[in-house]
Write a protein that holds these residues in place. Sequence first.
Motif, PDB file in Angstrom:
ATOM      1  N   ALA A  11       0.823  -1.202   0.000  1.00  0.00           N
ATOM      2  CA  ALA A  11       0.000   0.000   0.000  1.00  0.00           C
ATOM      3  C   ALA A  11       0.862   1.261   0.000  1.00  0.00           C
ATOM      4  CB  ALA A  11      -0.907  -0.004   1.219  1.00  0.00           C
ATOM      5  N   SER A  12       0.219   2.374  -0.281  1.00  0.00           N
ATOM      6  CA  SER A  12       0.891   3.668  -0.356  1.00  0.00           C
ATOM      7  C   SER A  12       1.428   4.123   0.990  1.00  0.00           C
ATOM      8  CB  SER A  12      -0.100   4.723  -0.834  1.00  0.00           C
ATOM      9  OG  SER A  12      -0.760   4.290  -1.969  1.00  0.00           O
ATOM     10  N   ASP A  13       2.493   4.903   0.946  1.00  0.00           N
ATOM     11  CA  ASP A  13       3.043   5.536   2.150  1.00  0.00           C
ATOM     12  C   ASP A  13       2.422   6.921   2.261  1.00  0.00           C
ATOM     13  OD1 ASP A  13       4.434   6.644   4.211  1.00  0.00           O
ATOM     14  OD2 ASP A  13       6.402   6.431   3.282  1.00  0.00           O
ATOM     15  N   TRP A  14       1.585   7.109   3.268  1.00  0.00           N
ATOM     16  CA  TRP A  14       0.885   8.386   3.449  1.00  0.00           C
ATOM     17  C   TRP A  14       1.661   9.353   4.338  1.00  0.00           C
ATOM     18  CZ3 TRP A  14      -3.599   4.874   5.136  1.00  0.00           C
ATOM     19  CH2 TRP A  14      -4.197   4.309   4.021  1.00  0.00           C
ATOM     20  N   THR A  15       2.839   8.954   4.791  1.00  0.00           N
ATOM     21  CA  THR A  15       3.571   9.768   5.759  1.00  0.00           C
ATOM     22  C   THR A  15       4.584  10.708   5.127  1.00  0.00           C
ATOM     23  OG1 THR A  15       5.259   8.072   6.077  1.00  0.00           O
ATOM     24  CG2 THR A  15       3.334   7.979   7.529  1.00  0.00           C
ATOM     25  N   LYS A  16       4.709  10.707   3.815  1.00  0.00           N
ATOM     26  CA  LYS A  16       5.723  11.534   3.156  1.00  0.00           C
ATOM     27  C   LYS A  16       5.386  13.020   3.195  1.00  0.00           C
ATOM     28  CE  LYS A  16       5.592   9.184  -0.647  1.00  0.00           C
ATOM     29  NZ  LYS A  16       5.826   8.750  -2.018  1.00  0.00           N
ATOM     30  N   GLY A  17       4.128  13.353   3.479  1.00  0.00           N
ATOM     31  CA  GLY A  17       3.754  14.752   3.600  1.00  0.00           C
ATOM     32  C   GLY A  17       3.372  15.428   2.296  1.00  0.00           C
ATOM     33  N   ASP A  18       3.257  14.664   1.206  1.00  0.00           N
ATOM     34  CA  ASP A  18       2.931  15.278  -0.073  1.00  0.00           C
ATOM     35  C   ASP A  18       1.455  15.146  -0.442  1.00  0.00           C
ATOM     36  OD1 ASP A  18       3.162  12.539  -0.398  1.00  0.00           O
ATOM     37  OD2 ASP A  18       4.099  12.663  -2.369  1.00  0.00           O
ATOM     38  N   LEU A  19       0.631  14.607   0.469  1.00  0.00           N
ATOM     39  CA  LEU A  19      -0.795  14.436   0.207  1.00  0.00           C
ATOM     40  C   LEU A  19      -1.626  15.252   1.192  1.00  0.00           C
ATOM     41  CD1 LEU A  19      -0.911  10.550  -0.251  1.00  0.00           C
ATOM     42  CD2 LEU A  19      -0.794  12.291  -2.044  1.00  0.00           C
ATOM     43  N   THR A  20      -2.773  15.725   0.738  1.00  0.00           N
ATOM     44  CA  THR A  20      -3.712  16.411   1.633  1.00  0.00           C
ATOM     45  C   THR A  20      -4.481  15.362   2.427  1.00  0.00           C
ATOM     46  OG1 THR A  20      -5.540  16.405   0.043  1.00  0.00           O
ATOM     47  CG2 THR A  20      -3.994  18.287  -0.051  1.00  0.00           C
ATOM     48  N   GLU A  21      -5.185  15.806   3.456  1.00  0.00           N
ATOM     49  CA  GLU A  21      -5.982  14.881   4.265  1.00  0.00           C
ATOM     50  C   GLU A  21      -7.030  14.160   3.423  1.00  0.00           C
ATOM     51  OE1 GLU A  21      -7.603  17.021   7.609  1.00  0.00           O
ATOM     52  OE2 GLU A  21      -5.825  16.558   8.811  1.00  0.00           O
ATOM     53  N   VAL A  22      -7.708  14.893   2.564  1.00  0.00           N
ATOM     54  CA  VAL A  22      -8.752  14.265   1.749  1.00  0.00           C
ATOM     55  C   VAL A  22      -8.152  13.289   0.740  1.00  0.00           C
ATOM     56  CG1 VAL A  22      -8.970  16.078  -0.019  1.00  0.00           C
ATOM     57  CG2 VAL A  22     -10.941  14.647   0.538  1.00  0.00           C
ATOM     58  N   ALA A 126     -11.765  14.443  -3.874  1.00  0.00           N
ATOM     59  CA  ALA A 126     -10.398  14.072  -4.250  1.00  0.00           C
ATOM     60  C   ALA A 126     -10.426  12.830  -5.123  1.00  0.00           C
ATOM     61  CB  ALA A 126      -9.544  13.797  -3.020  1.00  0.00           C
ATOM     62  N   VAL A 127      -9.419  12.730  -5.965  1.00  0.00           N
ATOM     63  CA  VAL A 127      -9.147  11.516  -6.720  1.00  0.00           C
ATOM     64  C   VAL A 127      -8.006  10.819  -5.986  1.00  0.00           C
ATOM     65  CG1 VAL A 127      -8.267  10.621  -8.907  1.00  0.00           C
ATOM     66  CG2 VAL A 127      -9.910  12.494  -8.910  1.00  0.00           C
ATOM     67  N   ALA A 128      -8.122   9.510  -5.809  1.00  0.00           N
ATOM     68  CA  ALA A 128      -7.092   8.768  -5.089  1.00  0.00           C
ATOM     69  C   ALA A 128      -5.757   8.879  -5.832  1.00  0.00           C
ATOM     70  CB  ALA A 128      -7.486   7.305  -4.944  1.00  0.00           C
TER      71      ALA A 128
END
Length: 154
Positions: A11-22, A126-128
């Motif tokens: 799965a994706s790494d959501w901790t890199k800080g390049d994504l918004t909450e949504v 948002a689009v995933a």
Amino acid sequence: GTIGRTSRTGASDWTKGDLTEVEIECDALYETHHWIRKNRGGRGLWDDRRSFMQDLLNRMVLVVRRGGMTAERSSRTVHECAALLGLEIAEALPEKVVLVTNMRKAARTEHMIEAFEEFGAIEEAAVAPNGPGFGVVRFHSAKSVLRTLEGFRT
């Protein structure tokens, strides 16, 4: 583990800080939707669903700890994913969200907003980022969801 680029499930790494909450929420819902489709509608073994959900929960905790998402938002996302998996949740969530599947891979958030704003005021969309063709639209009102469903049935 989940600290690296991907979790043990790929799965994706959501901790890199390049994504918004949504975007993180949308990606989590995409991964859940994808898991359900891959696992015979999610009717697999209880341990499989539990394992998937535990991995998702661990990743959400990490995102909150690193400041990528509020605890409230993370909790709502976990509940949404649990509901998709058919797991029992303590409290029903307001039905203000529409999951959009099978969009063109080039679809962007702006395209979704344009397509859905006729049904009511949109809180966010948002689009995933890691799920081409998958998106989420959150309306201000549950009535907008009903209008959306009616609008796409005809």
